[in-house]
Design a protein around this motif. Structure first.
Motif, PDB file in Angstrom:
ATOM      1  N   ASN A   1       1.027  -1.209   0.141  1.00 34.03           N
ATOM      2  CA  ASN A   1      -0.002  -0.046  -0.053  1.00 34.03           C
ATOM      3  C   ASN A   1       0.932   1.191  -0.315  1.00 34.03           C
ATOM      4  O   ASN A   1       1.780   1.307   0.863  1.00 34.03           O
ATOM      5  N   ILE A   2       0.475   2.187  -0.779  1.00 36.90           N
ATOM      6  CA  ILE A   2       1.259   3.701  -0.694  1.00 36.90           C
ATOM      7  C   ILE A   2       0.096   4.547  -1.493  1.00 36.90           C
ATOM      8  O   ILE A   2      -0.333   4.420  -2.373  1.00 36.90           O
ATOM      9  N   PRO A   3       0.000   5.520  -0.523  1.00 40.02           N
ATOM     10  CA  PRO A   3      -0.946   6.588  -1.230  1.00 40.02           C
ATOM     11  C   PRO A   3      -0.214   7.314  -2.579  1.00 40.02           C
ATOM     12  O   PRO A   3       1.048   7.458  -2.683  1.00 40.02           O
ATOM     13  N   PHE A   4      -1.178   8.244  -3.376  1.00 44.96           N
ATOM     14  CA  PHE A   4      -0.571   8.601  -4.467  1.00 44.96           C
ATOM     15  C   PHE A   4       0.321   9.832  -4.170  1.00 44.96           C
ATOM     16  O   PHE A   4       1.479   9.844  -4.828  1.00 44.96           O
ATOM     17  N   GLU A   5       0.217  10.601  -3.348  1.00 43.28           N
ATOM     18  CA  GLU A   5       1.091  11.655  -2.850  1.00 43.28           C
ATOM     19  C   GLU A   5       2.376  11.006  -2.639  1.00 43.28           C
ATOM     20  O   GLU A   5       3.286  11.782  -2.799  1.00 43.28           O
TER      21      GLU A   5
END
Length: 258
Positions: A20-24
């Motif tokens: 998991n990794i947010p776009f920002e």
């Protein structure tokens, strides 16, 4: 000649490993690494080619402007890193040219994806570096493709470098996982046989990507972050001592065609 390149993109590799990794954060990880790359290239007075997705370029205009100001080449890595439609070939080239007022002549497909040569030519590209001419289980089986440059639909194809014997790839994973003396030997073998070297990396390799939530395999995270900065610094110093010129892909293809 040495063709050094970097695929600058949103760092979406954790999704391949169910991480998991947010776009920002995808963008910031790559921006951090790109800053380190540009500092290294400036230190060694080395020119390189940067294949950028539109998504990353739109979020990183100041960094793209810096690399262009420092004499590097901007080329297309299509629109998104994990989503591709054939119309993205032309759309991405047009958008990058619009954003930075520069002529974009080169293409590299994300993850070295196969692409229709006719579509590449129709989109106006002069060269394409989207082939790793080796066998990598689950990724590539390109043993029948030429190791060295060739033309297809009048577009210069520039495969990534592999060793003359056994086609051992010299791409980013090799750089991280091979002892440097082995990687340097393979580099010497390629330069002696082919008279040029085509190697590619990514900005996120120069950042901290060992976070637990990314769920990346050890083979992808070995010697990343500051260790990667040190290895690349040493490697560029070693290459510079050999007095072999670095060139952009755009300059290389002009020489081949002349």
């Amino acid at each position: 000649m040495i063709l050094l390149s970097f695929d600058i993109e949103e760092f979406d590799m954790p999704f391949e490993y169910k991480g998991n990794i947010p776009f920002e954060e995808q963008i910031s990880v790559s921006q951090n690494g790109l800053n380190k790359i540009l500092d290294l290239l400036k230190k060694h007075n080395v020119k390189a080619t940067f294949f950028s997705t539109v998504i990353f370029a739109e979020q990183s205009k100041n960094l793209i402007e810096r690399l262009l100001k420092e004499g590097h080449e901007l080329a297309s890595h299509t629109w998104f890193h994990s989503n591709f439609k054939e119309e993205h070939l032309l759309q991405s080239r047009n958008r990058l040219e619009e954003l930075f007022d520069v002529k974009v002549t080169g293409l590299r497909m994300p993850r070295m994806r196969t692409v229709d040569p006719k579509a590449v030519a129709a989109a106006g590209y002069e060269y394409n570096s989207s082939v790793n001419p080796t066998y990598l289980p689950g990724r590539y089986n390109n043993l029948k493709i030429s190791r060295t440059f060739f033309f297809d639909e009048n577009v210069l194809q520039i495969p990534a470098s592999v060793s003359p014997n056994f086609r051992i790839p010299l791409f980013w994973l090799s750089f991280h996982n091979f002892p440097m003396w082995i990687y340097k030997k393979l580099t010497r073998d390629v330069l002696k046989k082919d008279q040029y070297l085509n190697i590619y990396f990514h900005p996120w390799e120069f950042s901290d990507i060992k976070k637990e939530e990314y769920k990346l395999s050890a083979i992808t995270t070995k010697n990343t972050g500051e260790q990667m900065v040190q290895r690349m610094d040493d490697f560029l110093y070693w290459l510079k001592k050999k007095n072999i010129p670095f060139t952009t892909f755009q300059e290389f293809q002009k020489r081949i065609r002349s």
